[in-house]
Design an enzyme around this catalytic site. Structure first.
Site, PDB file in Angstrom:
ATOM      1  N   GLY A   1      25.797  32.293  30.199  1.00 37.72           N
ATOM      2  CA  GLY A   1      26.108  33.113  31.375  1.00 37.72           C
ATOM      3  C   GLY A   1      26.242  34.601  31.118  1.00 37.72           C
ATOM      4  O   GLY A   1      26.097  35.413  32.024  1.00 37.72           O
TER       5      GLY A   1
ATOM      6  N   ASP B   1      31.084  35.562  31.058  1.00 35.48           N
ATOM      7  CA  ASP B   1      30.740  35.941  32.432  1.00 35.48           C
ATOM      8  C   ASP B   1      31.952  35.868  33.353  1.00 35.48           C
ATOM      9  O   ASP B   1      32.269  36.820  34.052  1.00 35.48           O
ATOM     10  CB  ASP B   1      29.570  35.070  32.948  1.00 35.48           C
ATOM     11  CG  ASP B   1      29.802  33.562  32.773  1.00 35.48           C
ATOM     12  OD1 ASP B   1      30.854  33.161  32.238  1.00 35.48           O
ATOM     13  OD2 ASP B   1      28.915  32.787  33.172  1.00 35.48           O
TER      14      ASP B   1
ATOM     15  N   ASP C   1      37.919  31.609  34.540  1.00 37.72           N
ATOM     16  CA  ASP C   1      38.267  30.702  35.636  1.00 37.72           C
ATOM     17  C   ASP C   1      39.603  30.028  35.287  1.00 37.72           C
ATOM     18  O   ASP C   1      40.658  30.623  35.486  1.00 37.72           O
ATOM     19  CB  ASP C   1      37.091  29.713  35.775  1.00 37.72           C
ATOM     20  CG  ASP C   1      37.179  28.814  36.975  1.00 37.72           C
ATOM     21  OD1 ASP C   1      37.580  29.261  38.043  1.00 37.72           O
ATOM     22  OD2 ASP C   1      36.822  27.621  36.847  1.00 37.72           O
TER      23      ASP C   1
ATOM     24  N   GLY D   1      40.599  29.748  32.355  1.00 37.42           N
ATOM     25  CA  GLY D   1      41.043  30.514  31.186  1.00 37.42           C
ATOM     26  C   GLY D   1      40.780  29.802  29.877  1.00 37.42           C
ATOM     27  O   GLY D   1      40.958  30.370  28.806  1.00 37.42           O
TER      28      GLY D   1
ATOM     29  N   THR E   1      37.966  28.689  28.326  1.00 42.15           N
ATOM     30  CA  THR E   1      36.866  29.093  27.448  1.00 42.15           C
ATOM     31  C   THR E   1      37.257  30.285  26.583  1.00 42.15           C
ATOM     32  O   THR E   1      37.094  30.247  25.355  1.00 42.15           O
ATOM     33  CB  THR E   1      35.600  29.424  28.280  1.00 42.15           C
ATOM     34  OG1 THR E   1      35.278  28.301  29.080  1.00 42.15           O
ATOM     35  CG2 THR E   1      34.423  29.771  27.381  1.00 42.15           C
ATOM     36  N   LEU E   2      37.786  31.336  27.208  1.00 42.50           N
ATOM     37  CA  LEU E   2      38.130  32.518  26.408  1.00 42.50           C
ATOM     38  C   LEU E   2      39.307  32.244  25.481  1.00 42.50           C
ATOM     39  O   LEU E   2      39.352  32.767  24.370  1.00 42.50           O
ATOM     40  CB  LEU E   2      38.405  33.719  27.317  1.00 42.50           C
ATOM     41  CG  LEU E   2      37.143  34.455  27.775  1.00 42.50           C
ATOM     42  CD1 LEU E   2      37.498  35.560  28.767  1.00 42.50           C
ATOM     43  CD2 LEU E   2      36.379  35.048  26.593  1.00 42.50           C
TER      44      LEU E   2
ATOM     45  N   LYS F   1      38.919  34.987  38.124  1.00 46.22           N
ATOM     46  CA  LYS F   1      39.482  34.299  39.294  1.00 46.22           C
ATOM     47  C   LYS F   1      40.931  33.963  38.970  1.00 46.22           C
ATOM     48  O   LYS F   1      41.217  32.832  38.537  1.00 46.22           O
ATOM     49  CB  LYS F   1      38.719  33.002  39.557  1.00 46.22           C
ATOM     50  CG  LYS F   1      37.258  33.150  39.872  1.00 46.22           C
ATOM     51  CD  LYS F   1      36.702  31.759  40.157  1.00 46.22           C
ATOM     52  CE  LYS F   1      35.216  31.740  40.222  1.00 46.22           C
ATOM     53  NZ  LYS F   1      34.680  30.370  40.374  1.00 46.22           N
TER      54      LYS F   1
ATOM     55  N   ASP G   1      24.651  30.660  36.630  1.00 45.31           N
ATOM     56  CA  ASP G   1      23.802  29.654  37.290  1.00 45.31           C
ATOM     57  C   ASP G   1      24.562  28.708  38.195  1.00 45.31           C
ATOM     58  O   ASP G   1      25.780  28.571  38.115  1.00 45.31           O
ATOM     59  CB  ASP G   1      23.106  28.804  36.226  1.00 45.31           C
ATOM     60  CG  ASP G   1      24.067  27.798  35.590  1.00 45.31           C
ATOM     61  OD1 ASP G   1      25.146  28.222  35.130  1.00 45.31           O
ATOM     62  OD2 ASP G   1      23.767  26.595  35.588  1.00 45.31           O
TER      63      ASP G   1
ATOM     64  N   ARG H   1      20.093  32.321  37.700  1.00 36.30           N
ATOM     65  CA  ARG H   1      20.495  33.235  36.622  1.00 36.30           C
ATOM     66  C   ARG H   1      19.740  34.558  36.686  1.00 36.30           C
ATOM     67  O   ARG H   1      20.224  35.577  36.223  1.00 36.30           O
ATOM     68  CB  ARG H   1      20.207  32.611  35.242  1.00 36.30           C
ATOM     69  CG  ARG H   1      21.117  31.466  34.865  1.00 36.30           C
ATOM     70  CD  ARG H   1      20.943  31.138  33.382  1.00 36.30           C
ATOM     71  NE  ARG H   1      21.437  29.811  33.046  1.00 36.30           N
ATOM     72  CZ  ARG H   1      22.706  29.524  32.743  1.00 36.30           C
ATOM     73  NH1 ARG H   1      23.615  30.470  32.730  1.00 36.30           N
ATOM     74  NH2 ARG H   1      23.063  28.292  32.444  1.00 36.30           N
TER      75      ARG H   1
END
Ligand code: 5GP
Ligand code: MG
Length: 180
Positions: free
Chosen positions: A43, A102, A105, A107, A109-110, A133, A161, A167
């Site tokens: 992303g 990207d 959301d 949180g 993943t980061l 968000k 996507d 994308r």
């Protein structure tokens, strides 16, 4: 585009460009000049390409690397689990790292990416998301640099996507179903 779907513009390409220019200036005031930018694929690809050029204009000389993480399947809901599906090729020991995604959301993943990069020996890890968000957060994590705060809407475009479509769009949009 699928016949029953429509994409409404949320941020036009020019709005995204302008925000990235400012974001790059914010980043160079905090990070050392020669940090390592690590993008979270897929992303991030368009964002990283534009951010890298804006960082150059702001005076930074970052290295660029990518990691591929996955939590979403083909639908709109996260599996809640973050997996490394494509790893970093090199050594990041002692590096000052900016991990770039990207969207922030839940949180997860980061948060997972930051923990992983610290485990790999990074000296310090900052994080950046083009979109945030805040109302969707499930773990206590906030990116250091954020492009735009948005409502709880499902966005596409600018690298992002929906079931591998959209994308390529140069803007950020919201998918509307069934002509609603
Ligand atoms: P988190 O781990 O913070 O819940 O989720 C981050 C990832 O979820 C993002 O990198 C992105 O892949 C996906 N995601 C979150 N919100 C959206 C959205 O509105 N649209 C799309 N396409 N992906 C999203
Ligand atoms: Mg992602």
């Amino acid at each position: 585009m699928v016949a029953s779907e429509r994409v409404d513009v949320l941020y036009a390409a020019a709005d995204v460009d302008r925000r990235i220019e400012d974001l790059a200036r914010e980043i160079v005031t905090t990070l050392p000049e020669d940090f390592l930018l690590i993008g979270v694929l897929k992303g991030c690809f368009m964002f990283v390409a534009d951010l890298a050029r804006a960082l150059d204009r702001a005076g930074a000389t970052p290295g660029i690397e990518f990691i591929r993480l996955a939590s979403y399947g083909l639908g709109k809901e996260s599996s809640g689990e973050v997996q490394v599906v494509g790893d970093l090729p090199g050594d990041i020991r002692g590096r000052q790292v900016l991990v770039v995604d990207d969207i922030q959301d839940t949180g997860r993943t980061l948060a997972v990416a930051q923990r992983l990069l610290i485990q790999r020996g990074a000296a310090k890890v900052w994080s950046c998301a083009l979109l945030d968000k805040p109302s969707r957060r499930e773990v206590d994590f906030k990116a250091d640099f954020i492009g735009f705060d948005i409502e709880d809407v499902f966005v596409v475009g600018y690298g992002i996507d929906y079931a591998e479509r959209y994308r390529h769009l140069p803007y950020i949009g919201i998918v509307r179903h069934g002509g609603a």
